[in-house]
Design an enzyme around this catalytic site. Structure first.
Site, PDB file in Angstrom:
ATOM      1  N   GLU A   1       6.091  -2.833  15.773  1.00  0.00           N
ATOM      2  CA  GLU A   1       4.657  -2.675  15.470  1.00  0.00           C
ATOM      3  C   GLU A   1       4.394  -2.628  13.966  1.00  0.00           C
ATOM      4  O   GLU A   1       3.392  -3.146  13.465  1.00  0.00           O
ATOM      5  CB  GLU A   1       4.156  -1.372  16.133  1.00  0.00           C
ATOM      6  CG  GLU A   1       2.680  -1.144  16.055  1.00  0.00           C
ATOM      7  CD  GLU A   1       1.883  -2.213  16.795  1.00  0.00           C
ATOM      8  OE1 GLU A   1       1.938  -2.257  18.024  1.00  0.00           O
ATOM      9  OE2 GLU A   1       1.212  -3.015  16.115  1.00  0.00           O
TER      10      GLU A   1
ATOM     11  N   VAL B   1       3.758  -5.928  11.206  1.00  0.00           N
ATOM     12  CA  VAL B   1       2.524  -6.672  10.916  1.00  0.00           C
ATOM     13  C   VAL B   1       1.347  -5.707  10.809  1.00  0.00           C
ATOM     14  O   VAL B   1       1.074  -4.944  11.740  1.00  0.00           O
ATOM     15  CB  VAL B   1       2.201  -7.703  12.027  1.00  0.00           C
ATOM     16  CG1 VAL B   1       0.959  -8.511  11.677  1.00  0.00           C
ATOM     17  CG2 VAL B   1       3.375  -8.627  12.286  1.00  0.00           C
TER      18      VAL B   1
ATOM     19  N   GLY C   1       0.595  -2.916   9.302  1.00  0.00           N
ATOM     20  CA  GLY C   1       0.735  -1.454   9.218  1.00  0.00           C
ATOM     21  C   GLY C   1      -0.003  -0.657  10.271  1.00  0.00           C
ATOM     22  O   GLY C   1       0.401  -0.614  11.434  1.00  0.00           O
TER      23      GLY C   1
ATOM     24  N   LYS D   1       4.441 -12.662   8.866  1.00  0.00           N
ATOM     25  CA  LYS D   1       3.665 -11.916   9.869  1.00  0.00           C
ATOM     26  C   LYS D   1       3.019 -12.874  10.876  1.00  0.00           C
ATOM     27  O   LYS D   1       2.971 -12.587  12.073  1.00  0.00           O
ATOM     28  CB  LYS D   1       2.620 -11.054   9.161  1.00  0.00           C
ATOM     29  CG  LYS D   1       3.262  -9.948   8.301  1.00  0.00           C
ATOM     30  CD  LYS D   1       2.276  -9.343   7.323  1.00  0.00           C
ATOM     31  CE  LYS D   1       2.905  -8.233   6.493  1.00  0.00           C
ATOM     32  NZ  LYS D   1       2.053  -7.814   5.360  1.00  0.00           N
TER      33      LYS D   1
ATOM     34  N   GLY E   1       1.348   0.971   3.178  1.00  0.00           N
ATOM     35  CA  GLY E   1       1.300   2.385   2.785  1.00  0.00           C
ATOM     36  C   GLY E   1       2.152   3.236   3.705  1.00  0.00           C
ATOM     37  O   GLY E   1       2.412   2.863   4.854  1.00  0.00           O
TER      38      GLY E   1
ATOM     39  N   ASP F   1       4.846 -13.563   2.714  1.00  0.00           N
ATOM     40  CA  ASP F   1       4.713 -12.349   3.534  1.00  0.00           C
ATOM     41  C   ASP F   1       3.709 -12.598   4.677  1.00  0.00           C
ATOM     42  O   ASP F   1       3.964 -12.222   5.822  1.00  0.00           O
ATOM     43  CB  ASP F   1       4.261 -11.186   2.631  1.00  0.00           C
ATOM     44  CG  ASP F   1       4.050  -9.898   3.402  1.00  0.00           C
ATOM     45  OD1 ASP F   1       5.064  -9.296   3.810  1.00  0.00           O
ATOM     46  OD2 ASP F   1       2.891  -9.496   3.612  1.00  0.00           O
TER      47      ASP F   1
ATOM     48  N   THR G   1       9.374   4.442   1.104  1.00  0.00           N
ATOM     49  CA  THR G   1       7.953   4.722   1.376  1.00  0.00           C
ATOM     50  C   THR G   1       7.692   4.868   2.885  1.00  0.00           C
ATOM     51  O   THR G   1       7.130   5.874   3.331  1.00  0.00           O
ATOM     52  CB  THR G   1       7.085   3.560   0.823  1.00  0.00           C
ATOM     53  OG1 THR G   1       7.450   3.363  -0.535  1.00  0.00           O
ATOM     54  CG2 THR G   1       5.620   3.853   0.923  1.00  0.00           C
ATOM     55  N   VAL G   2       8.109   3.874   3.656  1.00  0.00           N
ATOM     56  CA  VAL G   2       7.797   3.909   5.097  1.00  0.00           C
ATOM     57  C   VAL G   2       8.628   4.992   5.796  1.00  0.00           C
ATOM     58  O   VAL G   2       8.129   5.709   6.679  1.00  0.00           O
ATOM     59  CB  VAL G   2       8.022   2.520   5.749  1.00  0.00           C
ATOM     60  CG1 VAL G   2       7.687   2.559   7.227  1.00  0.00           C
ATOM     61  CG2 VAL G   2       7.193   1.460   5.043  1.00  0.00           C
TER      62      VAL G   2
ATOM     63  N   GLY H   1       1.172  -0.047  -5.429  1.00  0.00           N
ATOM     64  CA  GLY H   1       2.354   0.205  -4.610  1.00  0.00           C
ATOM     65  C   GLY H   1       2.389  -0.549  -3.294  1.00  0.00           C
ATOM     66  O   GLY H   1       3.210  -0.256  -2.433  1.00  0.00           O
TER      67      GLY H   1
HETATM   68  N1  HSE Z   1       3.312  -6.388   0.656  1.00  0.00           N
HETATM   69  C1  HSE Z   1       2.650  -6.174   1.883  1.00  0.00           C
HETATM   70  C2  HSE Z   1       1.147  -6.296   1.648  1.00  0.00           C
HETATM   71  C3  HSE Z   1       2.988  -4.819   2.436  1.00  0.00           C
HETATM   72  O1  HSE Z   1       0.714  -6.391   0.505  1.00  0.00           O
HETATM   73  O2  HSE Z   1       0.403  -6.341   2.613  1.00  0.00           O
HETATM   74  C4  HSE Z   1       2.739  -4.668   3.900  1.00  0.00           C
HETATM   75  O3  HSE Z   1       3.491  -5.538   4.672  1.00  0.00           O
END
Ligand code: HSE
Length: 432
Positions: free
Chosen positions: A127, A130, A132, A203, A300, A199, A11-12, A185
């Site tokens: 960058e 954390v 996006g 961050k 995303g 997660d 994706t990224v 997603g």
């Molecule tokens: N799983 C993470 C979220 C993706 O839901 O924010 C972005 O780091």
């Protein structure tokens, strides 16, 4: 021209490549030279990604990319600890700059990676690790460099925020909201990382490292996820004038820092409480700036790709001006800062007791709270079901975490308490 090699075409990776192709002209105008994708390494060479790349660009051989003497910057976008760490360390030892979106890796192994990069004289851009599309790393490393950071509050997991928003607005149960979030997603491959707060803690560790000049403090973060939050807690919170958010918190006072991730009740009128759906926001309070707030998409392909490309451009500019390391990764002097034990943290609390509807029950509970120096701010009891359990909701004034845990343990042993007590931390003014 600067050559880059990208490891990972998910994706990224796809978002990054799309931006580099679709915005090539604007990047050339701004930079004065081209960013050239020399190789993309991926396990699945033939997968359809909805993007056309020149013939021969894609390879299954990561080593060919990491060892290519013409590649200046290696971009790691595969996630996970191994083999991502090995690829990054190989790239660094080959004298290449690195860009990564890998928050789990940096939170757990970042000290070693940054040290290796510092010794090799190369840059590491992160960058995209954390929030996006919100350029929070650059904001803290450069934009807010003049400030002592008093506090930082982040909604930095889109999946959890999406779930909590659905539970609040549509009154759906947790498991249904999680299924929807996965379909969007944004969730990690293992959604446990999202909903258990891990997660967010990854961050927060990165943000605390940057804000407080300390080694990456992942292991010292208190972490609690949202899986214990019931729709009725969200409804009671709303009645009391609060939203429930999964908040990552860093606060400094007297050279001690609190680092915690947990569900948090925030007053409805706080701007950060209005951040809904999969959006992220980070509130940073600097001594010079006062309150600042950054909002945007935290996940995303394109928002995260934007962050990756911004790192590539920063490093490319430094290479072009022979100024690599201009913004150092590590502070010149590391701060000796103490991390506060969670037991010593002061907070306000929401409690939901499952108590028998019988005279004298509230006084038993409030007696124990009083013994532990926990002062009640308000109480709600809904309905009348004599002889049965009813939810008894209590909001407290500021109390110490250790006292709260002891008090709850004692209260849960009372014969009139029928189920484990739920408690949620409360932030914000006392007058709400
Ligand atoms: N799983 C993470 C979220 C993706 O839901 O924010 C972005 O780091």
């Amino acid at each position: 021209m600067i050559n880059i090699g990208i490891i990972g075409f998910g994706t990224v990776g796809t978002g990054t490549v799309r931006i580099l192709y679709e915005n090539r002209d604007v990047l050339r105008e701004r930079l004065g030279f081209d960013i050239n994708i020399k190789k993309i390494a991926t396990r699945d060479v033939n997968k359809e990604r909805g993007i056309t790349v020149p013939e021969g660009l894609i390879t299954a051989d990561v080593n060919a990319l990491v060892n290519d003497p013409d590649i200046h910057i290696v971009v790691e976008l595969i996630g996970g600890i191994h083999p991502a760490k090995d690829f990054i360390l190989s790239a660094i030892s080959n004298g290449k700059h690195v860009v990564t979106a890998n928050k789990a890796l940096l939170a757990t192994e970042g000290n070693e990676i940054f040290e290796a990069a510092y010794k090799a004289g190369v840059e590491v851009g992160f960058e995209a690790s954390v929030a996006g599309g919100i350029p929070i790393i650059k904001i803290i490393r450069e934009g807010l460099i003049a400030n002592r950071i008093h506090a930082l509050y982040g909604i930095i997991n889109g999946t959890s925020n999406y779930i909590l928003t659905k539970m609040t607005e549509e009154h759906v149960e947790f498991s249904d909201a999680l299924k929807e979030a996965q379909q969007m997603g944004y969730a990690e491959a293992d959604p446990g990382l999202d909903i258990e707060g891990i997660d967010s803690a990854h961050k927060l560790a990165i943000l605390a490292f940057l804000s407080y000049g300390m080694p990456i403090p992942y292991k010292d973060i208190y972490v609690e996820g949202i899986s214990g939050i019931a729709t009725q807690d969200i409804e009671f919170a709303s009645e009391l004038g609060y939203k429930v958010k999964l908040l990552a918190i860093a606060k400094e006072s007297n050279n001690e820092i609190e680092l915690r991730v947990h569900p948090t009740m925030l007053p409805n009128d706080y701007l950060i409480a209005k951040v809904e759906g999969a959006f992220n926001a980070i509130y940073v309070e600097g001594d010079a700036t006062g309150s600042t707030l950054y909002y945007g998409r935290g996940a995303g392909d394109m928002p995260t790709g934007s962050a990756v490309v911004s790192d590539i451009v920063s490093i490319a500019r430094d290479i072009a001006k022979n100024a690599t390391g201009r913004v150092p990764l590590l502070p010149m002097t590391e701060r000796d800062i103490k991390i506060k034990k969670m037991d010593d943290v002061l907070s306000r609390y929401y409690f939901r007791f499952s108590a028998l509807d019988r005279p004298g029950v509230l006084s038993k509970i409030s007696g124990i709270l009083g013994n532990y120096n926990i002062s009640i701010a308000s109480v709600i009891q809904k309905g009348r079901r004599i002889g049965e359990a009813v939810p008894l909701v209590v909001l407290t004034h500021q109390a110490k975490e250790r006292d709260v845990r002891h008090a709850i343990k004692e209260i849960d042993l009372l014969q009139v308490v029928m189920d484990k007590t739920v408690f949620i931390h409360v932030e914000g003014r006392e007058d709400v």
